[in-house]
Scaffold this active site. Structure first.
Site, PDB file in Angstrom:
ATOM      1  CB  SER A 153      -3.943  -7.535   7.563  1.00 39.14           C
ATOM      2  OG  SER A 153      -3.524  -6.355   8.196  1.00 39.14           O
ATOM      3  CG  ASP A 203      -2.056  -0.994   1.131  1.00 37.21           C
ATOM      4  OD1 ASP A 203      -2.371  -1.444   0.016  1.00 37.21           O
ATOM      5  OD2 ASP A 203      -2.616  -1.344   2.186  1.00 37.21           O
ATOM      6  NE  ARG A 223      -0.790   1.975  13.026  1.00 37.06           N
ATOM      7  CZ  ARG A 223      -0.323   0.738  12.986  1.00 37.06           C
ATOM      8  NH1 ARG A 223       0.549   0.325  13.891  1.00 37.06           N
ATOM      9  NH2 ARG A 223      -0.685  -0.093  12.049  1.00 37.06           N
ATOM     10  CG  ASP A 252      -3.991   1.420  12.707  1.00 36.42           C
ATOM     11  OD1 ASP A 252      -4.005   1.595  13.939  1.00 36.42           O
ATOM     12  OD2 ASP A 252      -3.653   0.346  12.181  1.00 36.42           O
TER      13      ASP A 252
END
Ligand code: ARG
Length: 391
Positions: free
Chosen positions: A173, A13, A92, A121
């Site tokens: 993931s 990504d 994060r 996120d």
């Protein structure tokens, strides 16, 4: 040309984001936060440049993640929905904070992340951006771009000369840092399917764990873990050590359906050996040194703190106020907890503290009892008064 700083992981990504934004007239600076995901950071940086970034930074954030994020959350006793130690949720705001610093240094115009529009996120990144650099543009390409599948992204990457290492099929993931690992999607999306053994990485299959229990003693000072089996350690080293010790006994696996901020229920698998032991250990010392009211009051705050962290509200006033509370709360959380590790389970089996409120003279049913049992009669009479009818 507008300059932006991208939180870059080296995955498909964020690698596609680089040419995608370049085609829209942006210059991209990649920032890789090393939180212990285990990648070769030089390779990740090289991939960013090969994908078209003008510059790539890599910051080692492992110590900061543990000391500034994981430990306050441990002191708060915060486990999201009673189970998740928030390892990913903590990384994060940390990465986003450093992204903002790089953007300021580079006089960038915007901040970019590679999160989808369905997860937590995106919120954690963007709340940090908005609070710390409200003047910067925020771009979340994955929410808006044209690619409908991983295969389409791979074709796009190839057409743009982005190095593609991943195969077309990616079963899960995964998000990893030193404080834990999260696995989702693929066959795990069926809540009734037991996770296959090969998704685990930090913990051994409990079936293959030693047949004799292991013991570990964790020492604390004012709510901060400071030693393992009597050996003083800095927090990051201590977490790595506990990951190893507990992981060998298969301790730290969590399988849960959790409620995301955007309203979706999702099935997550977690591994957090060190976090599991630390949460158990700190609670044991608290149970010795704190009075009943403090312990009960804290429970409600733990839940609130977990929600704030999960929901991206790390940099908010209430979170800071609660940290102040927990620092006071842990004034006497000093001592040692002994934890038994056996085939996936961690059980407290001992605790001691110089500030212990436990009194064997009060508790004993044997010789030397100092508790005056005759007082109980009057106590119970008064205790009942509010519930009786009085003429
Ligand atoms: N559900 C977790 C959270 O919101 C983990 C998110 C990342 N998980 C993943 N497997 N990529 O904090």
């Amino acid at each position: 040309m507008k300059k932006v700083v991208l939180a870059y992981s080296g995955g498909l990504d964020t690698s596609c984001i680089i040419p995608w934004l370049k085609d829209r007239g942006y210059e991209i600076i990649a920032l890789v936060g090393d939180v212990g995901q285990g990648d070769d950071m030089e390779q990740v940086k090289a991939k960013a440049i090969a994908s078209g970034a003008s510059k790539a930074y890599c910051l080692d954030l492992k110590q900061e993640l543990i000391e500034q994020y994981a430990l306050p959350t441990l002191k708060a006793g915060a486990l999201y929905e009673g189970k998740y130690n928030l390892a990913c949720a903590l990384s994060r705001p940390l990465i986003a904070y450093h992204q903002v610093q790089v953007a300021k240094k580079e006089k960038a115009d915007g901040l970019v992340h590679g999160c989808t529009g369905k997860g937590n996120d995106q919120v954690r990144f963007e709340v940090t951006y908005r609070l710390q650099a409200p003047h910067l543009e925020v771009i979340a390409p994955v929410r808006v771009w044209e690619f409908k599948s991983r295969d389409e992204e791979i074709d796009y990457a190839k057409s743009k000369g982005v190095p593609v290492v991943a195969s077309k099929k990616k079963p899960y993931s995964i998000d990893t840092n030193v404080y834990g690992r999260a696995m989702e999607s693929g066959i795990l999306e069926d809540p009734m399917v037991e996770p296959p053994e090969d998704i685990f990485y930090m913990t051994i299959d409990p079936k293959k764990a030693p047949n004799t229990p292991g013991y570990v003693e964790v020492g604390f000072e004012k709510g901060i873990p400071v030693s393992v089996d009597g050996v003083k350690m800095k927090p990051l080293a201590l977490v790595l050590k506990l990951n190893e010790i507990a992981g060998k006994h298969g301790v730290g696996r969590v399988d849960m359906i959790e409620n995301r901020l955007v309203g979706i229920k999702s099935r997550e698998l977690y591994e957090n050996p060190a976090g599991t032991v630390l949460h158990i250990a700190i609670r044991e010392i608290e149970s010795l040194v704190l009075d009943r009211d403090s312990l009960r009051f804290k429970e409600a705050l733990s839940q609130k703190y977990a929600e704030l962290v999960y929901n991206g509200l790390w940099w908010t006033p209430l979170k800071a106020q609660m940290d102040a509370f927990f620092n006071k709360y842990h004034e006497h959380t000093t001592g040692v907890a002994r934890i038994k590790l056996y085939k996936g389970c961690a059980m407290p089996v001992g605790r001691k503290s110089p500030f212990s409120r436990y009194s064997d003279k009060m508790a004993t049913y044997g010789k030397g009892d100092t508790f005056d049992q005759s007082l109980a009669e009057g106590f119970i009479k008064l205790w009942t008064v509010p519930f009786q009818r009085h003429s």
